[in-house]
Design an enzyme around this catalytic site. Structure first.
Site, PDB file in Angstrom:
ATOM      1  N   ASP A  95      16.538 -24.651 -32.578  1.00 51.86           N
ATOM      2  CA  ASP A  95      16.825 -24.451 -33.996  1.00 51.86           C
ATOM      3  C   ASP A  95      16.404 -23.027 -34.336  1.00 51.86           C
ATOM      4  O   ASP A  95      15.223 -22.732 -34.472  1.00 51.86           O
ATOM      5  CB  ASP A  95      16.048 -25.488 -34.811  1.00 51.86           C
ATOM      6  N   CYS A 110      10.605 -28.796 -46.456  1.00 47.91           N
ATOM      7  CA  CYS A 110      11.373 -29.671 -45.563  1.00 47.91           C
ATOM      8  C   CYS A 110      10.649 -29.891 -44.250  1.00 47.91           C
ATOM      9  O   CYS A 110      11.281 -29.970 -43.184  1.00 47.91           O
ATOM     10  CB  CYS A 110      12.760 -29.119 -45.292  1.00 47.91           C
ATOM     11  N   GLN A 170      15.141 -19.791 -38.425  1.00 49.24           N
ATOM     12  CA  GLN A 170      14.148 -18.814 -38.896  1.00 49.24           C
ATOM     13  C   GLN A 170      13.950 -17.671 -37.914  1.00 49.24           C
ATOM     14  O   GLN A 170      13.234 -16.723 -38.226  1.00 49.24           O
ATOM     15  CB  GLN A 170      12.798 -19.508 -39.143  1.00 49.24           C
ATOM     16  N   HIS A 210      11.557 -28.687 -38.861  1.00 51.58           N
ATOM     17  CA  HIS A 210      12.208 -28.865 -40.157  1.00 51.58           C
ATOM     18  C   HIS A 210      12.894 -30.236 -40.135  1.00 51.58           C
ATOM     19  O   HIS A 210      13.310 -30.707 -39.071  1.00 51.58           O
ATOM     20  CB  HIS A 210      13.248 -27.748 -40.278  1.00 51.58           C
ATOM     21  N   LYS A 240      20.403 -17.177 -43.987  1.00 48.68           N
ATOM     22  CA  LYS A 240      19.055 -16.663 -43.704  1.00 48.68           C
ATOM     23  C   LYS A 240      19.151 -15.281 -43.066  1.00 48.68           C
ATOM     24  O   LYS A 240      18.148 -14.614 -42.853  1.00 48.68           O
ATOM     25  CB  LYS A 240      18.310 -17.601 -42.757  1.00 48.68           C
TER      26      LYS A 240
HETATM   27  C1  LIG Z   1      13.710 -24.069 -39.200  1.00 47.02           C
HETATM   28  C2  LIG Z   1      14.873 -24.510 -40.021  1.00 47.02           C
HETATM   29  N1  LIG Z   1      15.747 -25.385 -39.503  1.00 47.02           N
HETATM   30  C3  LIG Z   1      16.821 -25.801 -40.194  1.00 47.02           C
HETATM   31  C4  LIG Z   1      17.070 -25.363 -41.469  1.00 47.02           C
HETATM   32  C5  LIG Z   1      18.270 -25.869 -42.191  1.00 47.02           C
HETATM   33  O1  LIG Z   1      19.159 -24.851 -42.441  1.00 47.02           O
HETATM   34  P1  LIG Z   1      20.425 -25.091 -43.395  1.00 47.02           P
HETATM   35  O2  LIG Z   1      19.892 -25.736 -44.630  1.00 47.02           O
HETATM   36  O3  LIG Z   1      20.949 -23.725 -43.635  1.00 47.02           O
HETATM   37  O4  LIG Z   1      21.358 -25.968 -42.654  1.00 47.02           O
HETATM   38  C6  LIG Z   1      16.187 -24.462 -42.057  1.00 47.02           C
HETATM   39  C7  LIG Z   1      16.411 -24.009 -43.442  1.00 47.02           C
HETATM   40  O5  LIG Z   1      15.579 -24.129 -44.308  1.00 47.02           O
HETATM   41  C8  LIG Z   1      15.068 -24.026 -41.318  1.00 47.02           C
HETATM   42  O6  LIG Z   1      14.197 -23.168 -41.841  1.00 47.02           O
END
Ligand SMILES: Cc1ncc(COP(=O)(O)O)c(C=O)c1O
Lengths: 417, 147
Positions: free
Chosen positions: A211, A375, A214, A134, A237
């Site tokens: 990270d 993203c 998900q 992401h 999430k």
């Molecule tokens: C794999 C992953 N990393 C990071 C993020 C970023 O999360 P947040 O926007 O809640 O900081 C997301 C959210 O879409 C994600 O799916």
């Protein structure tokens, strides 16, 4: 966290109709149709216990934390610090000193990039990420690269949407200082073999951030069993509020890191000449935190544990397999991301219909999916597509909703032929 | 929300068979437009004579609305002088964003885009080509242009 057949068979079944009654938003209609919410990977809905916990906090408990002897301030502080212990148990961290409240995954990763990597890295050092990340796990490392002159390396993916493990392993070397990898890909749903990747990275002396945005809603995560150094995730999430997330960090590492923001709460004493910093975890929590968000997050953890993470995972896995079969029967659909180990995410394209048009047609049918690059532009570039449509599932998703999705997709084909 | 209002036959037709699709080489000016939200990308190429658009083509990948809008735009602006194009640009903008705008007869086939305003998330798709055309024209007007 691969969900094996035996786990599916042994997990207690989820009473989905009962679960759905916990989520008031699922009763509403959209464009005159019952809402079919298939966008939980972007943000999950909140159940009543979370909404009620936040409401109770706001109507009975709220005051600032860590700074008053009055009853409310003490109650708020207890709620806040109690939630920290709740989070510690949820991910099996050693100590609450390792649990830092942040705005979300993004802020957690940036904290590690700026407070761990930036002061330590320089020319010749390497950061290793994967081709599945992401943007939140790419851009903070590019910033560190530009600030320090280190090198950013990317382990490539294959056509199934898996990280090429051999290539990942061969990119590790004594120069690798930080490895930052997704636990589950948000764009494709691929579950990464993080345990193996962490062990390999550690063998080269690198520090590993996972990270977990998900992964956290779909599996039980044990940070000590994984052995990762940092683990970041977002409350929203996990059926919790937005604006709150967690960075887990091994105490030994956090202790050596400088604070990354200055202000109230993160200090012990301040004079104009010098400041001494608070201890962990408050050293990394400058300013008044998102107290009601923290309370909601703890309630969300209680909620998913009351359903059982294994039961949720098994339910979602059955649904993912069912949806995959249903969509494969629709002419022109191509599923993007076909790794054998996937979690609750189904990304796809339809020949002759741009994902953006699909999104609009599905929305008119009340079906909410995400369309776009999720993203993860480099993933789209790899597959040479501008975007995908993505259906994602949660504890409240049903086969009937998959049927609505399939029907809406057939309708989209009709509009365009 | 009526999908038929959005995906009118004219739109579907121009999506399937975009007119003036391709490049102009050499051209007098061109510009690239990008809508990062949905990944739409297009390039508009122009050949100008004095302040008249002699030829216009576009190339790119996008959704049906952005492709059809670009195709309709090229048909509408070919042969027009720049003040006329700018006036058209203003009228299209109102058509896409103002709830009560009535498409006037001078818009011709472009009136088919009036369904877009019921779908606020899609207005950017329809306007991308116009912003890109504008950027190309501005670039050609810039004194230091190397085009
Ligand atoms: C794999 C992953 N990393 C990071 C993020 C970023 O999360 P947040 O926007 O809640 O900081 C997301 C959210 O879409 C994600 O799916």
């Amino acid at each position: 966290m691969a969900v094996t057949a035996s786990r599916i068979a042994s997990a207690p079944a989820l009473d989905v109709e009962r679960v759905r009654r916990d989520f008031p938003i699922l009763e509403r209609s959209v464009n005159g149709r019952p809402l079919v919410y298939l966008d939980s990977a972007a943000s999950a809905q909140r159940p009543l216990p979370v909404l009620r916990a936040v409401e109770y906090y706001e109507t009975h408990t709220h005051a600032n934390v860590h700074r008053g002897v009055h009853a409310l301030s003490q109650a708020a502080t207890e709620a806040y610090e109690g939630a920290r212990e709740r989070v510690r148990r949820f991910i099996n961290a050693q100590s609450t000193r390792e649990i830092i409240f942040v705005r979300g995954t993004t802020e957690g990763i940036n904290l590690v990039a700026q407070a761990y990597a930036r002061p330590r890295l320089g020319p010749g050092d390497e950061i290793l990420i994967t081709g599945l990340e992401h943007h939140a796990n790419i851009v903070p490392w590019q910033m560190v690269r530009d600030q320090t002159g280190c090198t950013l390396k990317v382990a490539p993916i294959n056509r199934r949407g898996e990280v090429e493990l051999d290539r990942f392993l061969s990119l590790l070397s004594p120069r690798t200082r930080v490895v930052a990898i997704a636990h589950v890909s948000n764009a494709l749903g691929t579950i990464l073999p993080v345990k193996r990747m962490i062990d390999a990275a550690h063998a080269h002396g690198a520090v590993v951030l996972v990270d977990g945005a998900q992964a956290i809603p779909h599996s039980s995560v044990d940070v000590r069993a994984l052995g990762c150094d940092f683990y970041a995730f977002s409350g929203h999430k996990l059926y919790g509020p937005t604006g709150i997330g967690v960075l887990y960090g091994r105490e030994e590492l956090l202790a050596t890191m400088p604070p990354w923001q200055g202000g109230g709460d993160m200090i012990r004493t301040v004079s104009f000449e010098e400041t001494t910093y608070n201890e962990l975890p408050w050293k990394f929590e400058a300013g008044t935190p998102n107290i009601s968000g923290v309370v909601g997050l703890a309630a969300a953890m209680d909620y998913v544990e009351s359903l059982g993470l294994e039961a949720i995972a098994a339910h979602e896995q059955r649904l993912l397999e069912h949806a995959t079969r249903e969509l494969e029967r629709i002419p022109g659909i191509e599923i993007i991301g076909t790794a054998p180990h996937k979690a609750a995410v189904l990304s796809f394209t339809m020949q002759g219909v741009h994902p953006h048009d699909l999104g609009t047609i599905l929305d008119a049918e009340g079906v909410a999916v995400r369309t776009g690059h999720h993203c993860a532009m480099p993933v789209m570039t790899f597959f040479d597509i501008p975007a995908t449509a993505r259906a994602s599932f949660g504890c409240y998703s049903t086969e009937a909703e998959v049927a609505s999705l399939a029907a809406a997709l057939r309708k989209a084909r009709e509009v365009f032929t | 929300m009526d999908l038929k209002e959005l995906y009118r036959d004219v739109i579907l037709d121009h999506n399937k068979r975009p007119r003036n699709f391709g490049r102009i080489e050499p051209c007098d000016t061109h510009a690239e437009g990008h809508n990062p939200l949905c990944g739409d990308r297009l390039t508009v190429w122009l050949r100008l004579k004095d302040d008249r658009i002699e030829d216009v083509r576009f190339e790119g990948k996008g959704c049906a609305i952005s492709t059809a809008s670009a195709s309709l735009m090229t048909e509408a602006v070919k042969g027009k002088d720049i003040p006329a194009v700018q006036s058209l640009y203003g009228r299209i903008h109102s058509l896409l964003t103002q709830q009560d705008a009535v498409p006037d007869a001078s818009l011709g086939k472009l009136a088919a885009l009036s369904g877009v305003r019921e779908f606020p998330a899609r207005v950017k798709c329809a306007s991308l080509c116009w912003h890109t055309l504008n950027a190309a024209l501005e670039r050609s007007a810039a004194p230091v242009s190397t085009e």
